[in-house]
Write an enzyme that holds these catalytic residues in place. Structure first.
Site, PDB file in Angstrom:
ATOM      1  N   ARG A  35      87.628  50.311  64.983  1.00  9.67           N
ATOM      2  CA  ARG A  35      86.392  51.080  64.780  1.00  9.67           C
ATOM      3  C   ARG A  35      86.744  52.457  64.247  1.00  9.67           C
ATOM      4  NH1 ARG A  35      83.960  54.591  68.929  1.00  9.67           N
ATOM      5  NH2 ARG A  35      81.845  55.214  68.298  1.00  9.67           N
ATOM      6  N   ARG A  76      69.872  68.679  68.240  1.00  5.09           N
ATOM      7  CA  ARG A  76      70.521  69.784  68.950  1.00  5.09           C
ATOM      8  C   ARG A  76      69.580  70.974  69.059  1.00  5.09           C
ATOM      9  NH1 ARG A  76      75.697  68.635  69.839  1.00  5.09           N
ATOM     10  NH2 ARG A  76      76.736  67.079  68.523  1.00  5.09           N
ATOM     11  N   LYS A 217      73.458  49.465  67.343  1.00  7.83           N
ATOM     12  CA  LYS A 217      73.910  50.034  68.613  1.00  7.83           C
ATOM     13  C   LYS A 217      72.679  50.282  69.492  1.00  7.83           C
ATOM     14  CE  LYS A 217      77.051  53.275  68.477  1.00  7.83           C
ATOM     15  NZ  LYS A 217      77.722  54.532  68.070  1.00  7.83           N
ATOM     16  N   THR A 275      81.884  51.640  75.741  1.00  3.22           N
ATOM     17  CA  THR A 275      81.804  52.956  76.374  1.00  3.22           C
ATOM     18  C   THR A 275      82.315  52.981  77.807  1.00  3.22           C
ATOM     19  OG1 THR A 275      79.731  53.252  75.126  1.00  3.22           O
ATOM     20  CG2 THR A 275      80.454  55.054  76.521  1.00  3.22           C
TER      21      THR A 275
END
Length: 478
Positions: A35, A76, A217, A275
């Site tokens: 990846r 953000r 994802k 993860t």
């Protein structure tokens, strides 16, 4: 190179694993797919990184998959007067469209689409969920919140919105450029981050146009409301548990992981569990017992692949992490309980010729205790149908297309081989048996199953299953 397991391993590349020597070691240790995270790699370096993997592939004479992971939209905050502020539980805090530096009362949110989508009752999570705000009032360019979990808030921290469907595409301009670069460099899979709806995947598939497969994802709760549609349009999915665990209660994530794994398996799409699988191995040569159980649970559930992130990208023990993950998968797959779980989850075949052939092959494997299914394939779809029900046999994919072989490195139980297409039925059977011996999936006297389509060379024409004996001639010609 024959792996002693059917579950695949995806290894993320990074500072700890960016040299040709280390990438080769990771492949030898058990990595099937590499990846490349575009959140951390300069786009200009992508072709060079991919070429390193292709060089290792040529030297090993084994297909290696490459997954290019797009960054996706990063939300953000703006900045603060003193670079940071302290928020107290229960206080009021405003997110607004004023670009001036913030303080303990307010801060700039440089995403007007968020301010227009927020509603009273929605949660706003800051800095991976360390701070939690609840929206109490919204108006043009302004959202008033109540601080539920306070703390230090600083410049440009990330924002997560578990209850808000954000009216922005999953691809940014950076993602578009990264996507084109990945496709041009020969990526096999493209991962789409922060998918909320099937249209996010469709957008990437339209650009990819078959040059690479597209993986969604699943890391936002909004995706769960349209999960079947997302899986249907995707070529595979990734259970991205890190962001899921930020945007939804942690105790719900294991159940979501099982739901995602079973949904993908039912539809015959590869599913990757990712993860924090061996997080402690970033700094330790051995994992915790809980991490071993976590990896084992994903394998028991029949995931196509398990993934390492920071463990292989930035950790001190990348090779050890791959080796450990491989050993866990091997041990689980030797457990009789593993096969009983997989059998219990088998889906009924669909009313297609490919599914009927796959079902027949599974029955033959079970009845005769055979170890190998030799599948001739162009697109790889037949192999995926064979792998969907998790047969107690390895699926050796024989294909004339190198890109198909590379894509199948993500699929459970497959061992892809690039070879010229069969010329007739005798050639099909002979070379299948020869490869079964050469790759150590069968010995003289063993029987194998051969799945193919006649006439040869036509994608999607799987219509034949044949049982063949491995003879001395096959072994001598191997």
């Amino acid at each position: 190179m024959k792996r002693a397991r059917r579950t695949k391993i995806v290894a993320t590349l990074g500072p700890a694993s960016d040299t040709p020597e280390m990438i080769a070691k990771l492949f030898q240790a058990g990595a099937d797919v590499f990846r490349i995270n575009m959140s951390h790699l300069d786009r200009a370096k992508l072709p060079e990184r991919i070429e390193v993997i292709r060089t290792i592939e040529r030297e090993a004479k084994r297909p290696i998959g490459i997954l290019v992971d797009l960054q996706g939209p990063k939300l953000r905050l703006g900045t603060f007067v003193d670079t940071a502020a302290e928020l107290e539980n229960g206080q009021t805090f405003v997110l607004d469209s004023d670009p001036t530096p913030g303080d303990t009362n307010r801060v700039f949110l440089p995403h007007p689409e968020i301010l227009s989508a927020l509603e009273p009752g929605h949660a706003v999570l800051i800095d991976d969920g360390k701070l939690r705000l609840a929206v109490t009032e919204v108006s043009e360019g302004r959202a008033v919140t109540r601080v539920e979990v306070g703390g230090r808030i600083s410049n440009r921290k990330g924002v997560s919105l578990p209850h808000t469907v954000i009216p922005v595409p999953a691809m940014t301009e950076k993602d578009r450029a990264d996507l084109e670069a990945g496709l041009a460099a020969g990526a096999d899979w493209i991962a789409v981050s922060f998918v909320q709806r099937p249209e996010d995947v469709a957008e990437v598939k339209k650009v990819a146009a078959g040059r690479a497969l597209v993986m969604a994802k699943i890391e936002k709760p909004q995706a769960l409301t349209r999960l079947d549609e997302i899986i249907e349009i995707s070529d595979g999915i990734m259970v991205a548990r890190g962001d899921l665990g930020v945007e939804m209660p942690l105790e719900q994530v294991p159940g979501v992981q099982k739901r995602l794994t079973r949904s993908a398996r039912r539809l015959g799409k590869p599913v990757v569990v990712a993860t924090q699988m061996l997080e402690s191995m970033i700094t330790s040569p051995v994992p915790t017992r809980a991490e071993v159980s976590d990896v084992a649970t994903a394998v028991y559930e029949g995931a196509d692949a398990v993934m390492l992130s920071a463990e292989s990208a930035a950790g001190a023990f990348p090779v050890e992490a791959i080796t450990t993950m491989s050993r866990i998968a091997e041990q689980v797959e030797r457990d009789a309980l593993y096969w009983s779980i997989l059998m219990a989850q088998r889906s009924n075949p669909e009313a297609t010729a490919a599914d009927a052939i796959a079902a027949a092959a599974h029955q033959i494997v079970d009845a005769l205790s055979l170890g190998a299914i030799m599948a001739w394939t162009h697109s790889g779809s037949t192999v995926q149908r064979l792998a969907r029900a998790r047969p107690n046999a390895s699926v050796i994919a024989l294909t004339p297309k190198r890109e198909t072989a590379r894509r199948l490195t993500m699929v459970w139980g497959t061992h892809p081989i690039v070879t010229k297409d069969a010329s007739d039925i005798d050639d099909m059977a002979f070379r299948a048996a020869k490869f079964a011996v050469r790759e150590r999936f069968a010995e003289i006297g063993d029987r194998i199953i051969i799945v193919a389509g006649v006439p040869f060379g036509i994608p999607g024409a799987t219509n034949m299953v044949r049982i063949a004996f491995v003879t001395r001639e096959h072994a001598e010609r191997a």
